[in-house]
Scaffold this motif. Sequence first.
Motif, mmCIF file in Angstrom:
data_model
loop_
_atom_site.group_PDB
_atom_site.id
_atom_site.type_symbol
_atom_site.label_atom_id
_atom_site.label_comp_id
_atom_site.label_asym_id
_atom_site.label_seq_id
_atom_site.Cartn_x
_atom_site.Cartn_y
_atom_site.Cartn_z
ATOM 1 N N ILE B 51 -2.727 3.720 -2.905
ATOM 2 C CA ILE B 51 -3.857 4.315 -2.183
ATOM 3 C C ILE B 51 -3.389 4.804 -0.812
ATOM 4 C CG2 ILE B 51 -6.043 3.789 -1.009
ATOM 5 C CD1 ILE B 51 -6.630 1.808 -3.316
ATOM 6 N N HIS B 54 0.002 7.489 -1.346
ATOM 7 C CA HIS B 54 -0.292 8.729 -2.080
ATOM 8 C C HIS B 54 -1.702 9.234 -1.780
ATOM 9 C CE1 HIS B 54 3.452 8.167 -4.080
ATOM 10 N NE2 HIS B 54 3.065 7.048 -4.672
ATOM 11 N N LYS B 90 -0.585 7.929 -16.226
ATOM 12 C CA LYS B 90 0.868 8.041 -15.995
ATOM 13 C C LYS B 90 1.638 7.494 -17.188
ATOM 14 C CE LYS B 90 1.680 9.938 -12.281
ATOM 15 N NZ LYS B 90 2.750 10.931 -12.093
ATOM 16 N N GLY B 108 5.244 1.608 -9.573
ATOM 17 C CA GLY B 108 4.037 0.895 -9.141
ATOM 18 C C GLY B 108 3.003 0.748 -10.248
ATOM 19 N N ARG D 60 12.215 0.310 -4.358
ATOM 20 C CA ARG D 60 12.695 1.600 -3.861
ATOM 21 C C ARG D 60 13.848 1.389 -2.889
ATOM 22 N NH1 ARG D 60 7.535 3.755 -4.262
ATOM 23 N NH2 ARG D 60 6.932 2.795 -2.299
#
Lengths: 140, 140, 128, 128
Positions: B51, B54, B90, B108, D60
């Motif tokens: 949230i 992005h 996704k 994620g 990441r």
Amino acid sequence: MSSYFLRIEKASLNDLDGIILFIEESTKKLEVSSAVTKDVVLATLEAVTNILTHGYKDKPGWVEIVIQRNGKSLIVCFRDLAETFDPTQKPTPDISLPLDQRPIGGLGVHLIRNFVDEVIHQVPSQGGNELICIKKDIFP
Amino acid sequence: MSSYFLRIEKASLNDLDGIILFIEESTKKLEVSSAVTKDVVLATLEAVTNILTHGYKDKPGWVEIVIQRNGKSLIVCFRDLAETFDPTQKPTPDISLPLDQRPIGGLGVHLIRNFVDEVIHQVPSQGGNELICIKKDIFP
Amino acid sequence: MEINLSQEQGKVSVSVFKVKGNITSEVGLQEKAKEVHDAGIHHILLDLSEVPYMSSAGLRALHYIFSLLRAHEESDQATKAGIAAGTYLSANLKLYKPNKHVTEVLKTAGYDMFLEIHTDYKKAIASF
Amino acid sequence: MEINLSQEQGKVSVSVFKVKGNITSEVGLQEKAKEVHDAGIHHILLDLSEVPYMSSAGLRALHYIFSLLRAHEESDQATKAGIAAGTYLSANLKLYKPNKHVTEVLKTAGYDMFLEIHTDYKKAIASF
Ligand SMILES: Nc1ncnc2c1ncn2[C@@H]1O[C@H](COP(=O)(O)OP(=O)(O)O)[C@@H](O)[C@H]1O
Ligand SMILES: Nc1ncnc2c1ncn2[C@@H]1O[C@H](COP(=O)(O)OP(=O)(O)O)[C@@H](O)[C@H]1O
């Protein structure tokens, strides 16, 4: 994936026929079987009737219905701006009792539970109620 | 049954530690096992990070988290007012590939799906997003 | 929802309520039943053959009419025994041809145990 | 999240990053790794023993540091064969004592296949 919305600013029991049409058309577009459509229509009738008669006490009120596919599930969501009330906490009525030993009514929530697989009650940010009904594993 | 709310008007990644505390405290009150709490914390980190990074593109934004018991399920709901985006669509990343053949990130949503049993995306009436995560059959 | 009334003569006078459309409110049915009852007719056949869907409002109407007509049952030994055994079916209110959706609502509510469901019109009238 | 750096001497110089707190952003770790890398140190042991939770931001960061140090791998036959067989573990980035929550995140992402996880500090340093 597609969601279908129906929003009625001043809904009353007269709108139920139109709401049934909306459910039938959206489930058709989602390629849902007629057995599932029937379950969703019946759950919808009860959910909306409760909003209108108990939530809004028979005065016209704002109602929104969203129907969408979510993976293998079908989700139908009912939103209102009436006082917050969680119907999922209602105990199951004893349907084996003879009619003259039962109170009139008290069956709507029982019917909803029977026609869908999971019922979730939430309070949206703006208040009111959101009732989420899930039919599971109906899509391949 | 009890719901626990956390609303942050101008949320940023700095709020994640506080959000973890909120989840830990509410799941404790709901008498959830530590394994479930861990799953919910991990799903929450991913949902809120998405949230903020992005949805709100790293600018502070309104976020609301609701956690509640629903029958045998635990429901955690994330709300925002960012642009509508459905993460449930996704595709799953290929986690068997060597790291140097993978893009950085893109994990994620995969983590969320892994830590909870069902993920539902909805668009609330006021716009934005509502992501509903369900842990099933965790209550007696 | 539209309700059309007609009268049939079997062993007793039977008022037939033919409903057209979805039953989503109890008011119309209850009012009509009260009128008929006050006019002295205590046997009602509810023709549901043209009802696509019925909500719990319909169940409320059935419950109300069931109770309204109940007072006029002949309480013979068999009836009393039936009530005690939970096998009692109303002799005054019966249903004609509910579709499978409506039948499912009746069953889910446990109302099929107390209301006869007929699929032959003549036999339905004759059964009162 | 706090990162404390220290240096250990094994067969090579190893920079140890001790992280305290939840890893919920990749920025700090990536910046520190870049500094150390630019100063000529190409072996990093990430001490996760005081990290309660790590999000995909941590993944990441790991991916970034893995790639940064990757260029300095000695590409001997064994390494090449390992890459081809998908059994290659980084010789330059290793992890120390992630708790079970963090380990689960690593496994769910499939990162445990590419990063050694140590629980003995001395052996971890000696392994580089
Ligand atoms: N949306 C609502 N708002 C307020 N109260 C409600 C709502 N829905 C249900 N209720 C309460 O729960 C009770 C049971 O509802 P239900 O099972 O649908 O039966 P019925 O509507 O026939 O009474 C109602 O009588 C009412 O008191
Ligand atoms: N809330 C959101 N709003 C807009 N886009 C999003 C949102 N969540 C995820 N995305 C998009 O989906 C992609 C995959 O998300 P995710 O699996 O969490 O990986 P990552 O965040 O590491 O890229 C993101 O790169 C982004 O493009």
